[in-house]
Design a protein around this motif. Structure first.
Motif, short mmCIF file in Angstrom:
data_model
loop_
_atom_site.label_atom_id
_atom_site.label_comp_id
_atom_site.label_asym_id
_atom_site.label_seq_id
_atom_site.Cartn_x
_atom_site.Cartn_y
_atom_site.Cartn_z
N GLY A 194 -91.16 38.29 -76.56
CA GLY A 194 -92.15 39.26 -77.01
C GLY A 194 -93.13 38.66 -78.01
N ASN A 195 -92.62 37.83 -78.90
CA ASN A 195 -93.49 37.17 -79.88
C ASN A 195 -94.44 36.19 -79.20
OD1 ASN A 195 -92.17 38.56 -81.89
ND2 ASN A 195 -90.91 36.83 -82.55
N LEU A 196 -93.92 35.43 -78.24
CA LEU A 196 -94.75 34.46 -77.54
C LEU A 196 -95.86 35.16 -76.75
CD1 LEU A 196 -95.20 31.47 -76.74
CD2 LEU A 196 -93.64 31.84 -74.82
N HIS A 197 -95.52 36.29 -76.18
CA HIS A 197 -96.49 37.06 -75.40
C HIS A 197 -97.50 37.76 -76.29
CE1 HIS A 197 -98.09 39.22 -71.99
NE2 HIS A 197 -97.80 40.39 -72.53
N GLY A 198 -97.16 37.92 -77.57
CA GLY A 198 -98.05 38.61 -78.49
C GLY A 198 -97.84 40.10 -78.54
N ALA A 199 -96.79 40.58 -77.86
CA ALA A 199 -96.54 42.02 -77.80
C ALA A 199 -95.73 42.51 -78.99
CB ALA A 199 -95.80 42.37 -76.51
N SER A 200 -95.14 41.60 -79.76
CA SER A 200 -94.30 42.02 -80.89
C SER A 200 -94.36 40.96 -81.99
CB SER A 200 -92.85 42.22 -80.43
OG SER A 200 -92.34 41.05 -79.82
N HIS A 201 -93.79 41.31 -83.11
CA HIS A 201 -93.74 40.39 -84.25
C HIS A 201 -92.36 40.46 -84.89
CE1 HIS A 201 -98.09 39.77 -84.04
NE2 HIS A 201 -98.21 41.08 -83.88
N PHE A 202 -91.34 40.17 -84.09
CA PHE A 202 -89.98 40.22 -84.57
C PHE A 202 -89.65 38.98 -85.42
CE2 PHE A 202 -89.45 42.82 -80.64
CZ PHE A 202 -89.00 43.98 -81.25
N LEU A 203 -88.72 39.16 -86.33
CA LEU A 203 -88.20 38.02 -87.08
C LEU A 203 -87.50 37.08 -86.09
CD1 LEU A 203 -87.32 36.53 -89.69
CD2 LEU A 203 -85.33 38.05 -89.75
N GLU A 204 -87.95 35.83 -86.04
CA GLU A 204 -87.35 34.86 -85.12
C GLU A 204 -87.70 33.48 -85.65
OE1 GLU A 204 -86.16 32.46 -81.95
OE2 GLU A 204 -88.32 32.74 -82.16
N GLN A 205 -86.93 33.03 -86.63
CA GLN A 205 -87.22 31.80 -87.33
C GLN A 205 -85.99 30.89 -87.34
OE1 GLN A 205 -90.26 31.01 -88.77
NE2 GLN A 205 -91.10 32.92 -87.94
N SER A 206 -86.19 29.62 -87.64
CA SER A 206 -85.05 28.70 -87.78
C SER A 206 -85.46 27.53 -88.67
CB SER A 206 -84.59 28.18 -86.41
OG SER A 206 -85.60 27.40 -85.80
N VAL A 207 -84.47 26.84 -89.18
CA VAL A 207 -84.66 25.62 -89.96
C VAL A 207 -84.18 24.45 -89.13
CG1 VAL A 207 -83.99 24.35 -92.03
CG2 VAL A 207 -84.39 26.82 -92.15
N PHE A 208 -84.98 23.38 -89.05
CA PHE A 208 -84.63 22.24 -88.22
C PHE A 208 -84.68 20.95 -89.03
CE2 PHE A 208 -85.98 18.64 -85.57
CZ PHE A 208 -84.94 18.60 -84.66
N VAL A 209 -83.69 20.09 -88.83
CA VAL A 209 -83.68 18.78 -89.47
C VAL A 209 -83.03 17.79 -88.51
CG1 VAL A 209 -81.45 19.23 -90.61
CG2 VAL A 209 -82.99 17.49 -91.54
N ASP A 210 -83.53 16.57 -88.49
CA ASP A 210 -82.91 15.55 -87.65
C ASP A 210 -82.67 14.29 -88.50
OD1 ASP A 210 -85.47 14.60 -87.97
OD2 ASP A 210 -85.96 14.56 -85.83
N GLU A 211 -82.15 13.26 -87.87
CA GLU A 211 -81.83 11.99 -88.52
C GLU A 211 -80.87 12.19 -89.70
OE1 GLU A 211 -85.35 9.76 -89.41
OE2 GLU A 211 -86.09 9.81 -87.34
N ILE A 212 -79.82 12.98 -89.47
CA ILE A 212 -78.78 13.17 -90.48
C ILE A 212 -77.44 12.76 -89.87
CG2 ILE A 212 -79.99 15.04 -91.65
CD1 ILE A 212 -78.18 17.03 -90.21
N SER A 213 -76.43 12.59 -90.72
CA SER A 213 -75.11 12.17 -90.26
C SER A 213 -74.30 13.37 -89.76
CB SER A 213 -74.36 11.50 -91.41
OG SER A 213 -74.07 12.44 -92.43
N ALA A 214 -73.19 13.07 -89.08
CA ALA A 214 -72.30 14.13 -88.61
C ALA A 214 -71.72 14.92 -89.79
CB ALA A 214 -71.18 13.54 -87.77
N ASP A 215 -71.41 14.23 -90.88
CA ASP A 215 -70.89 14.90 -92.07
C ASP A 215 -71.92 15.87 -92.65
OD1 ASP A 215 -68.50 13.59 -91.88
OD2 ASP A 215 -68.99 12.05 -93.39
N SER A 216 -73.18 15.45 -92.66
CA SER A 216 -74.23 16.32 -93.17
C SER A 216 -74.41 17.54 -92.28
CB SER A 216 -75.55 15.56 -93.28
OG SER A 216 -75.47 14.55 -94.26
#
Length: 272
Positions: A194-216
């Protein structure tokens, strides 16, 4: 520049990768999926035509979906509508019990966490029986508790009844887990689409990180779980308050909406 259909197809195929892996792992073949998708395409086309105020004729359905007119006639006239992909709207009684348990101060400890409840068959305030009775007089509290024990969302001992974790994720039963999987993923995808289509404005967020260890990555998982626990309480309290308010002050015709709030965490080793 790529066309919209090309872009959307490529992105949907990306989304489908883990779902196709799930299908293959559980013995669902491509022909079975392709046959089932015809009905999903027709259901989506009918919804699209209805939104446009256009009649769902065989020609219109074929034009929008690419499904052969013969199949359109067969699927729309000789079979019942498919609702397998639509999450059931009503909440189950165990879910209502969990929601009240997590939001009503009567059933919380001094830190705001769900406390152990005495069974207390006399129905005194603060007991498990009283909790169930406040929500339904049609089902015995023992029956509700047995179902919650079966699902693994509660335990019982001499001290009373304990809620396991947040209580919303059943620990046992593939069918229950699959239903929760479908409901959560359906609503997440619906919000994003719905957000991609522009029909809605729902909460749909995320945090992304790469190049980290398995422990992290594991540490981030633990932090995310803690963040979910912090977010769950105020949202659950407000959800219960709105449900109770609307149950007494809103007309039945006005109580036709549902809402879902959730979080997710995923991590994998980056492919070379």
């Amino acid at each position: 520049m790529s066309s919209k259909p090309t872009i959307v197809l490529a992105r949907v195929l990306r989304v489908m990768q883990p779902l196709v892996r799930l299908l293959v792992r559980n013995g669902v073949t491509y022909p079975a999926l392709a046959a089932a998708l015809k009905r999903s395409f027709l259901d989506a086309a009918r919804a699209e035509l209805d939104e446009r105020g256009m009649p769902p004729t065989d020609s219109a359905l074929t034009l929008l979906t690419g499904v052969h007119r013969r199949d359109v006639r067969t699927l729309t006239r000789n079979a019942a509508p498919d609702t397998s992909g639509t999450p059931a709207a009503p909440r189950s009684l165990p879910s209502e019990v969990i929601g009240r348990w997590l939001s009503d101060p009567t059933y919380l400890d001094s830190k705001g966490a769900a406390r152990t409840l005495p069974r207390d068959g006399t129905g005194l305030p603060g007991s498990f029986d009283a909790l169930v009775a406040a929500l339904s007089s049609d089902v015995r509290p023992r029956a509700v508790l047995d179902e919650m024990l079966r699902l693994g969302v509660a335990t019982e001992d001499d001290a009373g009844v304990h809620l396991v974790g947040s209580g919303f994720t059943p620990q046992g039963g593939f069918e229950e887990l699959a239903a929760l999987f479908a409901a959560n993923l359906h609503d997440h995808a619906a919000a994003a689409a719905g957000n991609l289509h522009g029909a809605s404005h729902f909460l749909e967020q995320s945090v992304f990180v790469d190049e980290i260890s398995a422990d992290s990555a594991q540490r981030l998982h633990k932090v995310s779980v803690q963040a979910w626990k912090l977010a769950l309480r105020p949202v659950m309290r407000e959800a219960q308050a709105r449900f109770d308010r609307d149950a007494t002050s809103a007309l039945p015709t006005d109580r036709q909406h549902r809402a879902r709030f959730g979080v997710f965490f995923y991590s994998e080793k980056t492919k070379d």
